[in-house]
Write an enzyme that holds these catalytic residues in place. Structure first.
Site: not given
Ligand code: GLN
Length: 544
Positions: A382, A516, A518
């Site tokens: 992410c 994600h 995970e």
């Molecule tokens: N801050 C980034 C976004 O909002 C990544 C978010 C995250 O890593 N869950 O896109």
């Protein structure tokens, strides 16, 4: 017929109530029953989405896009049952629903009160969206005696009457502290917390007593006597060597057997082979590696709960013990490579996880650069993918000001606020001024993978579905620039507009994903990205 099991906690928090609920769910499954697990959280936030990860731990995202308590992660990992929006509720959500109904005039002029309106809404939540489950396990967050949990306990008291004597069971999780000076285990706090429960009209059926030492039989009998339960229903839950031992340990203490007896169910023999083999593999690794997690919320490991678990699953799959070095990325906010070298030279792999905000972001970019240059296996998740994109664009794409609009409006915005995207057949829209709660791209989205890629080798399929939680996206218009910088987009949203996976071909293992993974890893079904990352790290460790 669906039976309800309510799990409450007494004495102190952090007794592993969430894990105990997940374990019970898994033990009932191993007897052939269909289960569902739910969490009722007494705090006033509508969901944990806006809470700091260092206060409340990770936000677990469901396929259907709910931001939920991290205990739902335990439930999924131990039972494999996919959790849903309808599996987590908070006092804030209950009240906001009740108040919305009141504003609509649904209560026909009645005075709105905790009893019956709030308790009715809680009961509705507990009984909602159930099909053919044999058991619904509802964990009540917090500790009995907290002001916030009273409406939940009252709702359970009422439900016990509605469901009849055979329809529900209360499991109360307590602590038996060991007083070193006296050399004794103490039962008094358990007695008091049961009294507290009784004072709101609830008699526990089963006590799960957490302890760091074995409990003599006479103590077990004493607890039963004082707390008004049979000695056999006092289950001793001693600290286990690992969480994978817990299903076996709780079963050997009779936890699931007593639950089945409570409901007058035939005693089917549980099949526990899969836990035996996972516990064995976990405890008998053939080697050890160290992975550095370069993040922002490293002061509380619960902030990255699923991540830590997924890495362990990858380790079990590779017969490797994986130690994690949690590094606050701010230590890498330096041009001095000696510091990076000091922390990362003997590391087998670098992982940059999800995160929010500018603080520490330059340190993450530096760590990614170091892993790229030194050919250390790298895995970005992410925010980690967004930073990997900025790193390649800045260092190799001739774009020194490459930036994300999350950090302001300056520079070349390779990562930008997403204002519109497709959810099934409908469109979701956002602006800069939307509320922070519940407004990210949330939940499961499909991704299409290019055949000639590391991602394809890992997943072995071209269509995948993974869970998201982010506001910003890599801008597809920079695809050519990124490819010239050696960073290839190997996964895209089905409409081809949103980059989902990037990777480098000039590196032994360099992959980053916008989702994600995970959140979907389980001990008996490790996520392939983690399995392959740990495997690459294992190979690298033989070189360093
Ligand atoms: N801050 C980034 C976004 O909002 C990544 C978010 C995250 O890593 N869950 O896109």
């Amino acid at each position: 017929m669906t039976r309800f099991i309510f799990i409450t906690g007494g004495v102190v928090s952090s007794l592993g109530k969430g894990l105990a609920s997940a374990v019970l769910g898994s033990l009932l499954q191993s007897r052939g029953y269909k289960v569902r697990l739910r969490k009722l959280d007494p705090y006033l936030n509508v969901d944990p989405g806006t809470m700091s990860p260092t206060q409340h731990g990770e936000v677990f995202v469901t396929d259907d896009g709910a931001e939920t308590d991290l205990d739902l992660g335990h439930y999924e990992r131990f039972t494999g049952v996919t959790t849903k929006k309808t599996d987590n509720v908070t006092t804030g959500r209950i009240y906001s629903d009740v108040l919305a109904r009141e504003r609509r005039g649904d209560y026909l002029g009645a005075t709105i009160q905790v009893i019956p309106h709030v308790t009715d809404a809680i009961k509705e939540f507990v009984r909602n969206d159930i099909t053919d489950e044999d058991f619904v396990l509802c964990e009540i967050g917090g500790t009995v005696g907290d002001i916030e949990s009273l409406p939940f306990l009252e709702a359970i008291r009422q439900l016990r009457n509605d469901l009849g004597s055979n329809g529900s069971c209360i499991v109360h999780v307590t602590l038996l502290p060991f007083i070193h000076a006296a050399g004794e285990l103490k039962t008094k706090p358990t007695q008091h917390s049961v009294k507290e429960l009784q004072s709101v009209g609830l008699q526990p059926d089963i006590l799960l007593c957490r302890t760091e030492r074995p409990v003599p039989l006479d103590q077990k009998n004493k607890i039963g006597q004082f707390c008004n339960v049979a000695a056999a229903d006092v289950i001793i839950a001693e600290d286990a060597r690992s969480i994978y031992q817990v299903p076996l340990a709780y079963h050997s203490q009779g936890f699931d057997t007593q639950i089945c007896r409570h409901f007058n169910l035939d005693e089917k023999k549980p099949v526990l082979k899969r836990w035996e083999s996972i516990a064995y593999d976990f405890e008998n690794p053939e080697g050890k590696i160290t992975i550095a997690i370069v993040g922002k919320y490293t002061s509380l490991q619960d902030s990255y709960k699923s991540l830590g678990e997924a890495i362990t699953h990858g380790g079990i799959a590779n017969k490797l013990k994986v130690e994690v070095e949690w590094i606050d990325s701010e230590v890498f906010e330096t041009e001095n490579d000696d510091i990076l070298s000091h922390y990362l030279s003997n590391i087998s792999g670098v992982l940059v996880p999800g995160g929010f905000g500018k603080r520490g972001s330059e340190g993450k970019i530096n760590a990614i650069r170091f892993a790229r240059q030194r050919h250390i296996p790298f895995f970005g998740i992410c925010f980690g993918m967004q930073m990997a994109v900025l790193e390649s664009a800045r260092a190799l794409g001739n774009l020194p000001n490459a930036n994300s609009s999350e950090f302001g409006s300056g520079g070349d915005l390779l990562v930008g606020l997403m204002t519109e995207w497709a959810t099934g057949n409908s469109k979701e829209q956002r602006t800069d001024f939307d509320d922070l709660g519940g407004t990210m791209r949330l939940g499961a989205y499909e991704c299409h993978i290019t055949r000639e890629s590391l991602a394809y080798q890992i997943y072995n399929t071209i269509e995948i579905s993974e869970r998201h939680r982010h506001r910003y996206e890599v801008n597809i218009n920079f695809q050519k620039l990124l490819e010239d910088a050696g960073l290839f987009i190997s996964g895209l949203s089905p409409d081809g507009r949103l980059p989902e996976i990037v990777e480098r071909k000039d590196h032994p293992f360099f992959i980053a994903v916008q989702f994600h993974p995970e959140l979907k890893s389980k001990p008996f079904q490790p996520h392939p990205l983690f399995t392959e990352f740990v495997s690459a790290a294992g190979k690298h460790s033989r070189l360093v």
